[in-house]
Motif scaffolding. Structure first.
Motif, PDB file in Angstrom:
ATOM      1  N   MET A  28      43.880  11.994 -32.297  1.00  0.00           N
ATOM      2  CA  MET A  28      42.693  11.247 -32.651  1.00  0.00           C
ATOM      3  C   MET A  28      41.687  12.178 -33.309  1.00  0.00           C
ATOM      4  O   MET A  28      41.655  13.365 -33.004  1.00  0.00           O
ATOM      5  N   LYS A  29      40.906  11.591 -34.206  1.00  0.00           N
ATOM      6  CA  LYS A  29      39.872  12.386 -34.856  1.00  0.00           C
ATOM      7  C   LYS A  29      38.609  11.546 -35.018  1.00  0.00           C
ATOM      8  O   LYS A  29      38.670  10.317 -34.957  1.00  0.00           O
ATOM      9  N   PRO A  30      37.461  12.204 -35.211  1.00  0.00           N
ATOM     10  CA  PRO A  30      36.207  11.466 -35.317  1.00  0.00           C
ATOM     11  C   PRO A  30      36.071  10.778 -36.678  1.00  0.00           C
ATOM     12  O   PRO A  30      36.468  11.323 -37.702  1.00  0.00           O
ATOM     13  N   TYR A  31      35.530   9.579 -36.632  1.00  0.00           N
ATOM     14  CA  TYR A  31      35.237   8.817 -37.843  1.00  0.00           C
ATOM     15  C   TYR A  31      33.774   8.391 -37.811  1.00  0.00           C
ATOM     16  O   TYR A  31      33.288   7.946 -36.774  1.00  0.00           O
ATOM     17  N   ILE A  32      33.111   8.508 -38.937  1.00  0.00           N
ATOM     18  CA  ILE A  32      31.727   8.060 -39.048  1.00  0.00           C
ATOM     19  C   ILE A  32      31.723   6.586 -39.439  1.00  0.00           C
ATOM     20  O   ILE A  32      32.378   6.194 -40.405  1.00  0.00           O
ATOM     21  N   ILE A  33      30.994   5.797 -38.689  1.00  0.00           N
ATOM     22  CA  ILE A  33      30.827   4.381 -38.995  1.00  0.00           C
ATOM     23  C   ILE A  33      29.641   4.282 -39.947  1.00  0.00           C
ATOM     24  O   ILE A  33      28.477   4.315 -39.531  1.00  0.00           O
ATOM     25  N   LYS A  34      29.927   4.213 -41.241  1.00  0.00           N
ATOM     26  CA  LYS A  34      28.892   4.293 -42.264  1.00  0.00           C
ATOM     27  C   LYS A  34      27.817   3.216 -42.124  1.00  0.00           C
ATOM     28  O   LYS A  34      26.653   3.462 -42.432  1.00  0.00           O
ATOM     29  N   GLU A  35      28.199   2.044 -41.661  1.00  0.00           N
ATOM     30  CA  GLU A  35      27.235   0.956 -41.534  1.00  0.00           C
ATOM     31  C   GLU A  35      26.160   1.241 -40.489  1.00  0.00           C
ATOM     32  O   GLU A  35      25.073   0.680 -40.541  1.00  0.00           O
ATOM     33  N   LYS A  36      26.454   2.124 -39.558  1.00  0.00           N
ATOM     34  CA  LYS A  36      25.505   2.465 -38.499  1.00  0.00           C
ATOM     35  C   LYS A  36      24.754   3.758 -38.784  1.00  0.00           C
ATOM     36  O   LYS A  36      23.681   3.982 -38.239  1.00  0.00           O
ATOM     37  N   CYS A  37      25.313   4.609 -39.616  1.00  0.00           N
ATOM     38  CA  CYS A  37      24.780   5.957 -39.824  1.00  0.00           C
ATOM     39  C   CYS A  37      23.567   5.954 -40.755  1.00  0.00           C
ATOM     40  O   CYS A  37      23.625   5.437 -41.872  1.00  0.00           O
ATOM     41  N   ALA A  38      22.475   6.561 -40.293  1.00  0.00           N
ATOM     42  CA  ALA A  38      21.270   6.675 -41.107  1.00  0.00           C
ATOM     43  C   ALA A  38      21.391   7.777 -42.155  1.00  0.00           C
ATOM     44  O   ALA A  38      20.578   7.848 -43.074  1.00  0.00           O
ATOM     45  N   ALA A  39      22.395   8.627 -42.036  1.00  0.00           N
ATOM     46  CA  ALA A  39      22.666   9.707 -42.994  1.00  0.00           C
ATOM     47  C   ALA A  39      21.428  10.545 -43.300  1.00  0.00           C
ATOM     48  O   ALA A  39      21.082  10.771 -44.447  1.00  0.00           O
ATOM     49  N   GLN A  40      20.789  11.014 -42.256  1.00  0.00           N
ATOM     50  CA  GLN A  40      19.621  11.879 -42.393  1.00  0.00           C
ATOM     51  C   GLN A  40      19.982  13.269 -41.867  1.00  0.00           C
ATOM     52  O   GLN A  40      19.948  13.512 -40.666  1.00  0.00           O
ATOM     53  N   PRO A  41      20.353  14.169 -42.762  1.00  0.00           N
ATOM     54  CA  PRO A  41      20.849  15.478 -42.313  1.00  0.00           C
ATOM     55  C   PRO A  41      19.850  16.291 -41.493  1.00  0.00           C
ATOM     56  O   PRO A  41      20.250  17.093 -40.656  1.00  0.00           O
TER      57      PRO A  41
ATOM     58  N   VAL B 104      30.864  12.829 -30.998  1.00  0.00           N
ATOM     59  CA  VAL B 104      30.735  11.459 -30.485  1.00  0.00           C
ATOM     60  C   VAL B 104      29.626  11.415 -29.440  1.00  0.00           C
ATOM     61  O   VAL B 104      28.778  10.518 -29.448  1.00  0.00           O
ATOM     62  N   ASP B 105      29.605  12.404 -28.552  1.00  0.00           N
ATOM     63  CA  ASP B 105      28.589  12.462 -27.506  1.00  0.00           C
ATOM     64  C   ASP B 105      27.207  12.789 -28.065  1.00  0.00           C
ATOM     65  O   ASP B 105      26.200  12.313 -27.548  1.00  0.00           O
ATOM     66  N   LEU B 106      27.169  13.595 -29.123  1.00  0.00           N
ATOM     67  CA  LEU B 106      25.895  14.035 -29.690  1.00  0.00           C
ATOM     68  C   LEU B 106      25.218  12.992 -30.584  1.00  0.00           C
ATOM     69  O   LEU B 106      24.007  12.992 -30.722  1.00  0.00           O
ATOM     70  N   CYS B 107      25.978  12.119 -31.179  1.00  0.00           N
ATOM     71  CA  CYS B 107      25.418  11.176 -32.144  1.00  0.00           C
ATOM     72  C   CYS B 107      24.497  10.177 -31.452  1.00  0.00           C
ATOM     73  O   CYS B 107      24.948   9.349 -30.653  1.00  0.00           O
ATOM     74  N   CYS B 108      23.221  10.230 -31.789  1.00  0.00           N
ATOM     75  CA  CYS B 108      22.225   9.378 -31.120  1.00  0.00           C
ATOM     76  C   CYS B 108      22.316   7.919 -31.585  1.00  0.00           C
ATOM     77  O   CYS B 108      21.791   7.032 -30.921  1.00  0.00           O
ATOM     78  N   GLY B 109      22.981   7.646 -32.694  1.00  0.00           N
ATOM     79  CA  GLY B 109      23.096   6.294 -33.191  1.00  0.00           C
ATOM     80  C   GLY B 109      24.436   5.643 -32.893  1.00  0.00           C
ATOM     81  O   GLY B 109      24.710   4.547 -33.372  1.00  0.00           O
ATOM     82  N   ASN B 110      25.271   6.321 -32.103  1.00  0.00           N
ATOM     83  CA  ASN B 110      26.624   5.828 -31.804  1.00  0.00           C
ATOM     84  C   ASN B 110      27.387   5.494 -33.087  1.00  0.00           C
ATOM     85  O   ASN B 110      28.050   4.468 -33.172  1.00  0.00           O
ATOM     86  N   CYS B 111      27.271   6.379 -34.051  1.00  0.00           N
ATOM     87  CA  CYS B 111      27.871   6.171 -35.369  1.00  0.00           C
ATOM     88  C   CYS B 111      29.233   6.835 -35.525  1.00  0.00           C
ATOM     89  O   CYS B 111      29.847   6.734 -36.579  1.00  0.00           O
ATOM     90  N   ILE B 112      29.676   7.539 -34.507  1.00  0.00           N
ATOM     91  CA  ILE B 112      30.944   8.258 -34.592  1.00  0.00           C
ATOM     92  C   ILE B 112      31.835   7.812 -33.438  1.00  0.00           C
ATOM     93  O   ILE B 112      31.379   7.720 -32.293  1.00  0.00           O
ATOM     94  N   ASP B 113      33.083   7.519 -33.757  1.00  0.00           N
ATOM     95  CA  ASP B 113      34.044   7.238 -32.706  1.00  0.00           C
ATOM     96  C   ASP B 113      35.357   7.951 -33.016  1.00  0.00           C
ATOM     97  O   ASP B 113      35.572   8.428 -34.121  1.00  0.00           O
ATOM     98  N   MET B 114      36.172   8.057 -31.987  1.00  0.00           N
ATOM     99  CA  MET B 114      37.469   8.722 -32.130  1.00  0.00           C
ATOM    100  C   MET B 114      38.544   7.668 -32.366  1.00  0.00           C
ATOM    101  O   MET B 114      38.612   6.671 -31.646  1.00  0.00           O
ATOM    102  N   ARG B 115      39.353   7.888 -33.391  1.00  0.00           N
ATOM    103  CA  ARG B 115      40.443   6.959 -33.710  1.00  0.00           C
ATOM    104  C   ARG B 115      41.729   7.721 -33.893  1.00  0.00           C
ATOM    105  O   ARG B 115      41.759   8.800 -34.360  1.00  0.00           O
TER     106      ARG B 115
END
Length: 67
Positions: free
Chosen positions: A1-14, A56-67
Motif C-alpha cells: 500500500m502507498k499514500p494517495y492524495i485526495i485532490k478534492e480535499k487537499c487545499a494544496a498550501q505548501p 496519513v496521520d499528519l494530514c490535518c485535512g484527512n486528504c491522504i489515505d493508504m491504498r
C-alpha cells in the motif's frame, strides 16, 4: 500500500501542509499548475517514499489515505 492524495480535499498550501514539513524522506513537493482550481497541487515522490503512513496521520485535512 502507498499514500494517495485526495485532490478534492487537499487545499494544496505548501506553507501549511504538515506532511510536506514533517515527512522523514521529504517525499512531498508542490507543483504550480494553472489547470488546477487553486493554482497548484501537492505530489508524492513514490521513488523516495517508504510507505510508512506517517503522512496519513499528519494530514490535518484527512486528504491522504493508504491504498
Amino acid at each position: 500500500m502507498k499514500p494517495y492524495i485526495i485532490k478534492e480535499k487537499c487545499a494544496a498550501q505548501p506553507d501549511i501542509c504538515p506532511p510536506m514539513k514533517s515527512c522523514p524522506n521529504n517525499d512531498f513537493s508542490y507543483i504550480e499548475d494553472d489547470d488546477e482550481p487553486i493554482g497548484g497541487r501537492i505530489e508524492i515522490n513514490y521513488e523516495k517514499c517508504e510507505r510508512c503512513g506517517k503522512c496519513v496521520d499528519l494530514c490535518c485535512g484527512n486528504c491522504i489515505d493508504m491504498r
